[in-house]
Scaffold this active site. Structure first.
Site, PDB file in Angstrom:
ATOM      1  N   GLU A   1      -0.768  -4.858   3.124  1.00  0.00           N
ATOM      2  CA  GLU A   1      -0.922  -4.005   4.151  1.00  0.00           C
ATOM      3  C   GLU A   1      -0.711  -4.541   5.578  1.00  0.00           C
ATOM      4  O   GLU A   1      -1.096  -5.470   5.950  1.00  0.00           O
ATOM      5  CB  GLU A   1      -1.783  -2.798   4.000  1.00  0.00           C
ATOM      6  CG  GLU A   1      -3.095  -3.342   4.339  1.00  0.00           C
ATOM      7  CD  GLU A   1      -4.311  -2.179   3.912  1.00  0.00           C
ATOM      8  OE1 GLU A   1      -3.723  -1.309   3.141  1.00  0.00           O
ATOM      9  OE2 GLU A   1      -5.197  -2.270   4.457  1.00  0.00           O
TER      10      GLU A   1
ATOM     11  N   GLY B   1      -2.897  -3.105  -1.892  1.00  0.00           N
ATOM     12  CA  GLY B   1      -1.403  -3.821  -1.795  1.00  0.00           C
ATOM     13  C   GLY B   1      -1.533  -4.285  -0.390  1.00  0.00           C
ATOM     14  O   GLY B   1      -2.116  -4.323   0.471  1.00  0.00           O
TER      15      GLY B   1
ATOM     16  N   SER C   1      -5.437   5.708  -0.519  1.00  0.00           N
ATOM     17  CA  SER C   1      -5.549   4.326  -0.756  1.00  0.00           C
ATOM     18  C   SER C   1      -6.621   3.494  -1.238  1.00  0.00           C
ATOM     19  O   SER C   1      -7.565   3.967  -0.733  1.00  0.00           O
ATOM     20  CB  SER C   1      -5.034   3.794   0.918  1.00  0.00           C
ATOM     21  OG  SER C   1      -4.923   2.486   0.913  1.00  0.00           O
ATOM     22  N   SER C   2      -6.336   2.742  -2.250  1.00  0.00           N
ATOM     23  CA  SER C   2      -7.519   1.994  -2.680  1.00  0.00           C
ATOM     24  C   SER C   2      -8.200   1.012  -1.625  1.00  0.00           C
ATOM     25  O   SER C   2      -7.305   0.124  -1.062  1.00  0.00           O
ATOM     26  CB  SER C   2      -7.100   1.383  -3.752  1.00  0.00           C
ATOM     27  OG  SER C   2      -6.098   2.180  -4.596  1.00  0.00           O
TER      28      SER C   2
ATOM     29  N   THR D   1      -1.687   2.617  -7.871  1.00  0.00           N
ATOM     30  CA  THR D   1      -2.800   3.412  -8.407  1.00  0.00           C
ATOM     31  C   THR D   1      -2.406   4.468  -9.378  1.00  0.00           C
ATOM     32  O   THR D   1      -2.833   4.621 -10.451  1.00  0.00           O
ATOM     33  CB  THR D   1      -3.652   3.989  -7.206  1.00  0.00           C
ATOM     34  OG1 THR D   1      -4.208   2.790  -6.502  1.00  0.00           O
ATOM     35  CG2 THR D   1      -4.923   4.545  -7.876  1.00  0.00           C
TER      36      THR D   1
ATOM     37  N   ASN E   1      -1.167   5.406   3.156  1.00  0.00           N
ATOM     38  CA  ASN E   1      -1.379   6.170   1.866  1.00  0.00           C
ATOM     39  C   ASN E   1      -2.613   7.002   2.088  1.00  0.00           C
ATOM     40  O   ASN E   1      -3.547   6.487   2.475  1.00  0.00           O
ATOM     41  CB  ASN E   1      -1.593   5.066   0.783  1.00  0.00           C
ATOM     42  CG  ASN E   1      -1.732   5.560  -0.642  1.00  0.00           C
ATOM     43  OD1 ASN E   1      -1.687   6.760  -0.777  1.00  0.00           O
ATOM     44  ND2 ASN E   1      -1.825   4.822  -1.624  1.00  0.00           N
TER      45      ASN E   1
ATOM     46  N   SER F   1       0.956  -1.081   0.036  1.00  0.00           N
ATOM     47  CA  SER F   1      -0.088  -0.021   0.077  1.00  0.00           C
ATOM     48  C   SER F   1       0.666   1.146  -0.186  1.00  0.00           C
ATOM     49  O   SER F   1       1.704   1.334   0.802  1.00  0.00           O
ATOM     50  CB  SER F   1      -0.885  -0.023   1.257  1.00  0.00           C
ATOM     51  OG  SER F   1      -1.950   1.266   1.101  1.00  0.00           O
ATOM     52  N   GLY F   2       0.771   1.997  -0.948  1.00  0.00           N
ATOM     53  CA  GLY F   2       1.277   3.347  -0.922  1.00  0.00           C
ATOM     54  C   GLY F   2       2.627   3.442  -1.756  1.00  0.00           C
ATOM     55  O   GLY F   2       3.407   4.218  -1.985  1.00  0.00           O
TER      56      GLY F   2
HETATM   57  N1  LIG Z   1       4.810   8.170 -10.191  1.00  0.00           N
HETATM   58  C1  LIG Z   1       4.672   8.767  -8.981  1.00  0.00           C
HETATM   59  N2  LIG Z   1       5.083  10.167  -8.906  1.00  0.00           N
HETATM   60  C2  LIG Z   1       4.855  11.013  -7.946  1.00  0.00           C
HETATM   61  N3  LIG Z   1       4.292  10.546  -6.803  1.00  0.00           N
HETATM   62  C3  LIG Z   1       3.773   9.152  -7.081  1.00  0.00           C
HETATM   63  C4  LIG Z   1       3.930   8.485  -7.884  1.00  0.00           C
HETATM   64  N4  LIG Z   1       3.425   7.280  -7.537  1.00  0.00           N
HETATM   65  C5  LIG Z   1       2.867   7.347  -6.250  1.00  0.00           C
HETATM   66  N5  LIG Z   1       3.047   8.696  -5.951  1.00  0.00           N
HETATM   67  C6  LIG Z   1       2.415   9.168  -4.631  1.00  0.00           C
HETATM   68  O1  LIG Z   1       2.410   8.005  -3.735  1.00  0.00           O
HETATM   69  C7  LIG Z   1       1.129   7.964  -3.327  1.00  0.00           C
HETATM   70  C8  LIG Z   1       0.633   6.658  -3.101  1.00  0.00           C
HETATM   71  O2  LIG Z   1       0.451   5.936  -4.417  1.00  0.00           O
HETATM   72  P1  LIG Z   1      -0.782   5.207  -4.650  1.00  0.00           P
HETATM   73  O3  LIG Z   1      -0.764   4.872  -6.184  1.00  0.00           O
HETATM   74  O4  LIG Z   1      -1.902   5.628  -4.367  1.00  0.00           O
HETATM   75  O5  LIG Z   1      -0.229   3.777  -3.846  1.00  0.00           O
HETATM   76  P2  LIG Z   1      -0.884   2.440  -3.946  1.00  0.00           P
HETATM   77  O6  LIG Z   1      -2.036   2.421  -5.046  1.00  0.00           O
HETATM   78  O7  LIG Z   1       0.104   1.552  -4.148  1.00  0.00           O
HETATM   79  O8  LIG Z   1      -1.480   2.154  -2.769  1.00  0.00           O
HETATM   80  C9  LIG Z   1       0.360   9.007  -4.495  1.00  0.00           C
HETATM   81  O9  LIG Z   1      -0.832   9.574  -3.783  1.00  0.00           O
HETATM   82  C10 LIG Z   1       1.393   9.999  -4.787  1.00  0.00           C
HETATM   83  O10 LIG Z   1       1.353  11.016  -3.779  1.00  0.00           O
HETATM   84 MG   LIG Z   2      -3.986   2.227  -4.844  1.00  0.00          MG
END
Ligand SMILES: Nc1ncnc2c1ncn2[C@@H]1O[C@H](COP(=O)(O)OP(=O)(O)O)[C@@H](O)[C@H]1O
Ligand SMILES: [Mg+2]
Length: 1049
Positions: free
Chosen positions: A413, A411, A187-188, A139, A184, A134-135
């Protein structure tokens, strides 16, 4: 799986070749020079590939240079930068469109593009598995990919519509399905699998979303530092005044119980207000009508109101609602009569012997029932939302499509307290890891097998044992959980724990307080159980497991909802719910089967992987937590994956591709290899000096063992490339110029042909004309003497004109040339005569008019002379052209004495003569002077003889060419001298003058042969004239003076 460097696909339709080449060359150079500083772009090329430290070093090095992407073959490792990077612009997308994987630095766009092109060229289905805890950025990654497709796919009006819907479905789903957690901020809280459907031209024509197990418990409860789903905050913060009033809400999150349990309604990284606007806009794009949105927000608001419903205890200790304000709002918003709702919230329906009995709730029960209702309402509404979006993305066209699936699921967690939701989420991740292991190992093995390369299995951790622990029939945790939920009797979370201890107590990945050794026990509570997941240990608190698994919504609650006038609620709680007698499937079983379904979906597609890594727990940019990353690298199986990829060979590439790229390095393969690609590669590497143990030739690919071998080859190519470029440029320029030249030449030939044609036609016309003219001319010539007719008229006119022209140019210049008059053609005879006469007359007149008096006198003298001598004396013609002078001796040259003597007589003419004396004929130079009266022979100052004209009888000259003249004098007086024999060079002049002066035209006699003269009166002499070879004057033997003259002078 495809090889490291996938096939260079045809993409010229996307870019001009030149632009593309330039870009690739630029980037290759940049990436090669950056190789050492920023680590290696593909872990497969890492020398020390078994070293976790080297792996992490490379990852860190790149992370600190903001290079968040690195490949392991076609797998993309992505490290969350936690800051906005300038690598997702439109121009970056353009750069990556249609470019080979290995040609540009690693990027998520490269992967997306590669998937897309493989799908198009092979016309099959693909999916991209995005995993990581997660994070870690899953996404975000899925959004980037979706954006890339939205921009790079072919676009038409219809396709753009689909594209826009796909793009905006994201913020809507995130608003309803994402929440801030400790891990996060976005977070989804549901699993999402999205199929993007493409037509055969690559146009995105539709989409479909599958959602998995929404974490509903969040609606009613949030841990400290977490929030409810975004949509609640968005509505309260961003909702328009009117809307809020209509919904009975106030703009203050603190007023709502469901929003404040985590104690962090406001988060700096989230702008609820602007997100609200985005969601509102998005809803209109995906076909939400006014009433749809009204109903939707009515539901959201009613959930908030529900949360605030407070129960009071009535006299009997049961829960009661005294016309509660909040309940009224729920009743209004959901369109349920307040009475019914109140009854539903405070009573439970019990069926006994076909009778329905309402049993009142205790306050705790009522709260539980209320929360259950809130969760159910929200959960079902979420499903409705997904369906609604799917309707708007649906493609009705039945033609065949290919799809790219994007799997962005919650993810792995671990929280301080982990519950049923974490159990499900982590089980899901466990399953996906299983899938990953199976697919990667399988494909790798297949590749070696199909290529006929010996293969050594690589040891790796297979998490099947954990999957089995969770899902095995009858023995697995899920089975035990379900059993506890379903069995009659008093089942509690603790009985579940005991059962688990009993059934799976000895499992190496399972431990509880009771089972643990001394040391571990300290870390566990009595109600905890711990699973050793592939990604690490997670301690679950068993409390709530049964409840959550049952997801019990009292029957009464359902029936109340069925009375709703709210269209969405109506849809979500249909009156035809399945038989209430049959127990619904438990949550975990539903989840398990949905995961089986997902696995089935994925197994039919080509997999691609993005492994997301979280660099630190603090969500901070630039911080690379070595321990954290090392842990993820380990459990994500990246090292194993790398080892498998490198199981023998670091690098492989199809013969065609390898040959195409490096053929310039060997003279035999450059520029074109005639044989098969494999033979070409063999020839090439022999030339490059590859050692036998450095490579293997597969059936369709070359496998290279060490990265250095490839680097050396690549470096050599870089050097060679420049020379090549120059040569290609020269060739190309030559080709262009040649083309131009050819064109010009063709044009010149064409012009020449036209010109020649024109000239030839002209020439022919000219000849035809000439033939006509010549024919007419000849005919005219032949009939020139006939009377004038059509045949000869022209000819004769020509003759006339010709003669006149000739005449004009050849007219005699003087009268004397009159015989040079051009001879006319017979037809012109008459005209010529007339003209000649006219012209001569004209010339004469002109001549005469132009003559002076002196000249006239002179000519008169000449005429006189002619009259006397013409045709008589032989040398006369020669004199004609000598003009006569007034005198040959000027008076100043005559002696003064003589002049005085003859002064009164006026000298008319004087000429030097030679006098032959009478005795012996000796010559003496004398002057002969004619006056008005007489002729005088003068010797210097002495007049030797005076001959009065009256006594001059005549003058004799010969007919020959001499210049002798004999003056005959009347000789009465004996004392007088006799005739004079003289020689005068100006004979004709002198004699003509004499005739004019004396006015005696018959004075001159031209004689032949001899002349008799008087030496003295009575004494005669003779002069004999003859012609001879030389002029001579002498006294002949007969005493005559003989004068010989030549015939011509
Ligand atoms: N490629 C990226 N560039 C900039 N910031 C990112 C990037 N990927 C993730 N982040 C930061 O990390 C945070 C968490 O990402 P997210 O995709 O929501 O994580 P996950 O879906 O894996 O839990 C996002 O809200 C953003 O702030
Ligand atoms: Mg996500």
């Amino acid at each position: 799986m495809l090889s490291t460097f996938t096939l260079l696909r045809r993409n010229s339709e996307l870019k001009s070749l030149e632009e593309r080449c330039n870009r690739i060359l630029r980037n290759m150079e940049a990436s090669l020079t950056a190789r050492d500083r920023v680590g290696i772009q593909d872990f497969v090329l890492l020398d020390n590939y078994t070293s976790e430290t080297a792996f992490l070093d490379n990852l860190r090095k790149r992370f600190h240079e903001n290079l968040v992407y690195t490949y392991i073959g076609t797998l993309l490792v992505s490290v969350n930068p936690y800051k906005a990077l300038d690598i997702y612009s439109k121009s970056q997308m353009d750069t990556y469109m249609g470019v080979n994987f290995f040609e540009l630095p690693p990027h998520i766009y490269a992967l997306a593009d590669n998937v897309f092109r493989t799908m198009l060229s092979e016309f099959n289905n693909h999916f991209i598995l995005i995993s990581g805890e997660s994070g870690a950025g899953k996404t975000e990654a899925s959004k980037k990919i979706l954006h890339f497709y939205a921009v790079s796919c072919p676009s038409t009006k219809v396709l753009n519509n689909v594209r826009d819907r796909m793009l905006v479905s994201n913020p809507v789903l995130e608003a309803f399905g994402n929440a801030k957690t400790l891990k996060n901020d976005n977070s989804s809280r549901f699993g999402k699998y999205m199929d993007i459907q493409f037509d055969h031209q690559g146009g995105a024509v539709g989409g479909h979303i599958l959602s998995y197990l929404l974490e509903k418990s969040r609606v009613v409860h949030q841990n400290h530092g977490e929030r409810n789903f975004h949509i609640f905050y968005q509505l309260v913060e961003g909702g328009e005044e009117d809307l809020l009033r209509w919904l009975g809400l106030e703009r203050n999150c603190q007023l709502y119980r469901y929003l404040v349990q985590g104690n962090c309604a406001k988060v700096s990284s989230i702008n609820d207000k602007s997100d609200w606007k985005t969601v509102r806009r998005a809803l209109s794009v995906i076909d939400f009508s006014e009433s749809d949105t009204e109903h939707l927000f009515g539901i959201i608001a009613s959930v908030l109101h529900l949360g605030n419903v407070k129960f009071e205890t009535d006299a009997r200790g049961y829960a009661s609602l005294n016309n509660n304000q909040e309940m009224q709002w729920v009743s209004k918003l959901l369109g349920i009569p307040a009475q019914v709702l109140q009854q539903g919230l405070t009573h439970r329906k019990i069926e006994a012997k076909k009778e329905e009995v309402f049993s009142p709730f205790s306050v705790d029960h009522a709260v539980y029932a209320r929360d259950a209702l809130a969760k159910a309402v929200y959960g079902r509404t979420f499903n409705w939302l997904v369906n609604k979006i799917n309707e708007s993305l649906a493609n009705m066209d039945s033609s065949r499509k290919t799809v790219i699936g994007l799997l962005d699921i919650y993810g792995f967690e671990v929280f301080n307290v982990n519950s049923f939701e974490q159990f499900c989420i982590n089980y899901c991740n466990e399953k996906l890891q299983q899938l990953f292991i199976q697919l990667t190992l399988k494909s790798e093995q297949e590749e070696y097998e199909t290529e006929g390369i010996e293969w050594e299995p690589v040891p790796y951790f297979n998490n099947k044992i954990i999957c089995d622990l969770v899902e095995e029939k009858h023995r697995g945790i899920i089975s035990l959980l379900d059993e506890e939920c379903l069995r009659p009797g008093e089942a509690t979370d603790l009985t579940l724990l005991e059962k688990m201890e009993e059934m799976i107590g000895g499992h190496p990945h399972f431990v509880t307080h009771k089972l643990a050794d001394q040391r571990t026990r300290k870390t566990l509570e009595r109600g905890d159980f711990r699973l050793l997941h592939y990604a690490g240990e997670v301690t679950y608190c068993v409390v709530g497991f049964l409840d959550k698994n049952n997801d019990l919504l009292y029957q009464n609650g359902k029936e109340v909802m069925q009375q709703s006038k709210n269209a969405i609620i109506k849809h979500c709680f249909p009156s035809t719910e399945p038989d209430r007698k049959r127990r619904p499937e438990t949550v975990v079983t539903q989840f398990k089967s949905s995961l089986v379904g997902l696995t089935e979906i994925l197994m039919t597609k080509e997999p691609w992987y993005i492994r997301c890594i979280k660099p630190n727990e603090a969500k901070l940019p630039g911080r690379f937590d070595e321990v954290l990353v090392r842990h993820q690298v380990k459990y994500l199986g990246l090292m194993e994956h790398l080892r498998v990829r490198r199981a023998g060979f670091a690098y492989r590439r199809k013969y065609e591709i390898f040959l195409q790229r490096y053929k310039a390095l060997c003279p035999d393969t450059w520029p074109n290899w005639k044989g098969t690609a494999a033979e070409g590669v063999q020839c090439l590497i022999k030339h490059l000096g590859y050692k036998p143990d450095e490579y293997k030739m597969g059936r369709t690919k070359i496998f290279i063992r060490h990265p250095e071998t490839l680097f050396a080859t690549e470096d050599a190519f870089q050097v060679c490339k420049h020379n090549l470029a120059t040569r290609i440029q020269a060739k190309y320029k030559g080709y262009r110029v040649k083309g131009d030249y050819q064109k010009q030449k063709e044009a010149a030939t064409k012009i020449e042909n036209c010109f020649r044609g024109m000239m030839a036609r002209k020439e022919r016309e000219k000849r035809e004309w000439a033939v006509r003219i010549i024919k007419r001319f000849i005919k005219g010539f032949m009939t020139r003497n006939d009377p004038s007719s059509a045949d000869n008229r022209e000819y004769l006119a020509y003759v006339r004109q010709n003669y006149l022209t000739r005449l004009k140019e050849n007219l005699p210049k003087t009268v004397l040339e009159k015989d040079s008059w051009p001879t006319p053609a017979p037809v012109m005879n008459e005209a010529s005569q007339l003209l000649k006469k006219l012209y001569i007359r004209h010339m004469v007149r002109k001549y005469v008019q132009g003559m002076t008096e002196e000249r006239k006198a002179q000519l008169e003298l000449k005429v006189q002379s002619g009259r006397m001598f013409k045709d008589k004396k032989e040398n006369y013609p020669y004199s004609v052209c000598r003009p006569f002078l007034d005198t040959r001796i000027g008076t100043e040259d005559i002696s003064m004495k003589v002049m005085q003597a003859i002064r009164h007589e006026r000298v008319k003419y004087a000429v030097p003569v030679v006098k032959y004396d009478r005795n012996g004929f000796r010559p003496h130079p004398r002057q002969l002077v004619f006056t008005q009266e007489a002729a005088y022979l003068v010797e210097e100052a002495k007049i030797k003889q005076r001959i009065d004209y009256s006594s001059l009888k005549g003058v004799s000259v010969s007919n020959l060419s001499d210049n002798f003249l004999i003056l005959h004098v009347a000789c009465d007086d004996i004392k007088q001298k006799g005739d004079l024999v003289l020689q005068c060079d100006f004979l004709f002049e002198a004699l003509t003058k004499l005739c004019v002066i004396t006015n005696k035209s018959d004075l001159i006699q031209v004689v032949q042969g001899s002349v008799r003269f008087d030496i003295q009166p009575g004494r005669e002499g003779f002069v004999d004239f003859r012609s001879g070879h030389e002029s001579a004057v002498y006294r002949a033997k007969n005493g005559h003076l003989t004068v010989e003259s030549t015939r011509s002078r």
